[in-house]
Design an enzyme around this catalytic site. Structure first.
Site, PDB file in Angstrom:
ATOM      1  N   GLU A 319     -10.642  26.986  27.764  1.00  0.00           N
ATOM      2  CA  GLU A 319     -10.696  26.014  28.853  1.00  0.00           C
ATOM      3  C   GLU A 319     -12.000  25.217  28.774  1.00  0.00           C
ATOM      4  O   GLU A 319     -13.082  25.796  28.710  1.00  0.00           O
ATOM      5  CB  GLU A 319     -10.635  26.709  30.212  1.00  0.00           C
ATOM      6  CG  GLU A 319      -9.333  27.427  30.488  1.00  0.00           C
ATOM      7  CD  GLU A 319      -9.306  28.107  31.852  1.00  0.00           C
ATOM      8  OE1 GLU A 319      -8.210  28.228  32.426  1.00  0.00           O
ATOM      9  OE2 GLU A 319     -10.383  28.519  32.346  1.00  0.00           O
ATOM     10  N   CYS A 320     -11.896  23.920  28.797  1.00  0.00           N
ATOM     11  CA  CYS A 320     -13.026  22.987  28.906  1.00  0.00           C
ATOM     12  C   CYS A 320     -14.115  23.292  27.877  1.00  0.00           C
ATOM     13  O   CYS A 320     -13.982  22.941  26.717  1.00  0.00           O
ATOM     14  CB  CYS A 320     -13.566  22.999  30.336  1.00  0.00           C
ATOM     15  SG  CYS A 320     -14.463  21.482  30.773  1.00  0.00           S
TER      16      CYS A 320
END
Length: 432
Positions: A319-320
């Site tokens: 994620e990210c």
């Protein structure tokens, strides 16, 4: 039906000192021997780090959309059965967002305490307080708290401007002894503030003798009963990167994995630790890889072990910041370019301006995952999105979700309890 004193701490907007005041109040009551459960409204990782240090307990998200009304009710009821005080830090201003902190207060009958940053303000303070109290029927202002008061004369003007019937609960001066540092995504991480406990103690000391330390009235909380989740991850060991570069982790997400039966093992890429050998899957959360890109580039043991997981076809969810780490290159704000893991084709470039912010929903064949995004980088990649998230209110295009081999990666931060079945399937390496 469990009951407990509870209070929502809010403001007219961001930057008024909600986190400082919430943390100070949590630390004050903790020092008095009380168990304090703090919640944070809306998507946030940084404020909860400070609030966890202040209270000594994990800080959970409360958001009527991302977490869901039923789950919010369960969290509040569980806390009320265990602690002596519930504190909820709002998001932005009291009425900002859909749903807003005001919506949460009205749904659970929570009393509200606005914190108002008063520097450069005098009688307008009264107008702000009046507006916060009366903008929507049903909002219960417990009182008001003034922040960054400049002098005794300034304090007198503020108190004289206060509308009748609204209690004055105290104030803080603009003292740097308890100020919290900021950077491009918000506050500094708690672990990066060397004297954080000293600052929290100073902030708690400043509340001594103020009316705001009086416990609010107890509230009763009821929750819907839900069937237990199946042990769909039983027998799986999931490695989780966790350090200053990968720290944007919701406690509820990790607890979900454990509830589903997974065993968790943590390691630090910044310390050049290898993925634990027993790991069947890997989670690379968001954080600040851009601030540590040089160290990550030199972390060869971590890199080799993560590449080995990908080569073996073991599931990886990123994620990210975790997505940035998987790319070939990351260009940081100082103009330098660093080689990353190279497991996803493409590169990321940090920007001086915000690239994306807001709630996200991802609709898949296994249902909807709710979450959000908040990043200052942009990526370029030849990969085609496997799924595309969208904004829940506007319906506009959101973050891409990529699947490449055994890797699932996106800028979107998912709130995993919103779709346990999907999360279990990803960690089992299923494709859709």
């Amino acid at each position: 039906m469990p009951s407990c004193p509870a209070l929502l701490i809010t403001a007219p907007g961001s930057g008024h000192g909600k986190t400082t005041v919430t943390a100070a109040l949590a630390r004050w009551h903790r020092r008095a021997g009380r168990k304090v459960q703090v919640f944070k409204t809306g998507p946030d990782y940084l404020d909860p780090m400070v609030l966890e240090r202040a209270s000594g307990r994990p800080v959970y998200s409360l958001d009527l959309w991302m977490v869901g009304e039923e789950a919010c009710a369960r969290l509040l009821a569980a806390a009320a059965a265990e602690v002596d005080l519930i504190l909820i830090e709002g998001v932005m201003g009291l009425y900002d967002g859909q749903p807003s902190s005001a919506d949460l207060a009205l749904r659970f009958n929570l009393p509200v305490l606005p914190v108002i940053q008063c520097r450069g303000m005098a009688q307008t303070f009264g107008a702000l307080v009046y507006g916060l109290a009366h903008y929507r029927p049903g909002i219960q202002l417990l009182g008001v708290f003034a922040n960054r008061v400049g002098s005794a004369n300034h304090l007198d003007m503020l108190q004289q401007a206060l509308p009748a019937g609204i209690p004055w609960l105290g104030h803080l001066c603009g003292d740097t002894a308890y100020a919290l540092g900021e950077r491009h995504l918000g506050l500094q991480q708690a672990g990066e503030i060397d004297d954080l406990d000293t600052r929290l103690e100073a902030a708690a000391d400043a509340l001594e003798g103020l009316a705001m330390t009086t416990l609010p009235p107890p509230l009763s909380f009821s929750a819907w009963s839900t069937p237990p989740l199946p042990q769909t991850l039983a027998g799986l060991t999931i490695a989780v990167a966790r350090d200053a570069a990968f720290s944007f982790i919701y406690p509820a997400n990790l607890e979900l994995l454990q509830t589903l039966g997974a065993q968790l093992q943590f390691f630090s890429p910044l310390a050049d630790e290898a993925v634990p050998a027993s790991a069947d899957a890997l989670y690379l959360p968001g954080g600040y890889p851009e601030l540590h890109a040089g160290l990550l580039n030199q972390a060869t043991h971590s890199a080799l072990s993560i590449r080995a997981m990908a080569a073996a076809g073991k599931p990886i969810l990123a994620e990210c910041g975790g997505l940035l780490y998987l790319l070939e290159h990351l260009s940081t704000a100082d103009g330098r370019t660093h080689a990353m893991l190279g497991l996803l084709p493409g590169e990321a470039v940090m920007q001086s301006r915000l690239a994306a912010l807001g709630m996200q929903q991802l609709d898949t064949p296994m249902g909807r995952l709710r979450g959000h995004c908040f990043h200052y980088s942009r990526i370029s990649t030849p990969l085609q999105a496997r799924w595309q998230a969208s904004h829940p209110l506007r319906g506009t295009r959101g973050e891409a979700v990529y699947q490449h081999g055994s890797i699932t990666a996106s800028y979107m931060h998912g709130y995993w309890p919103s779709n346990p079945e999907l999360i279990a399937a990803i960690f089992h390496g299923r494709t859709f």
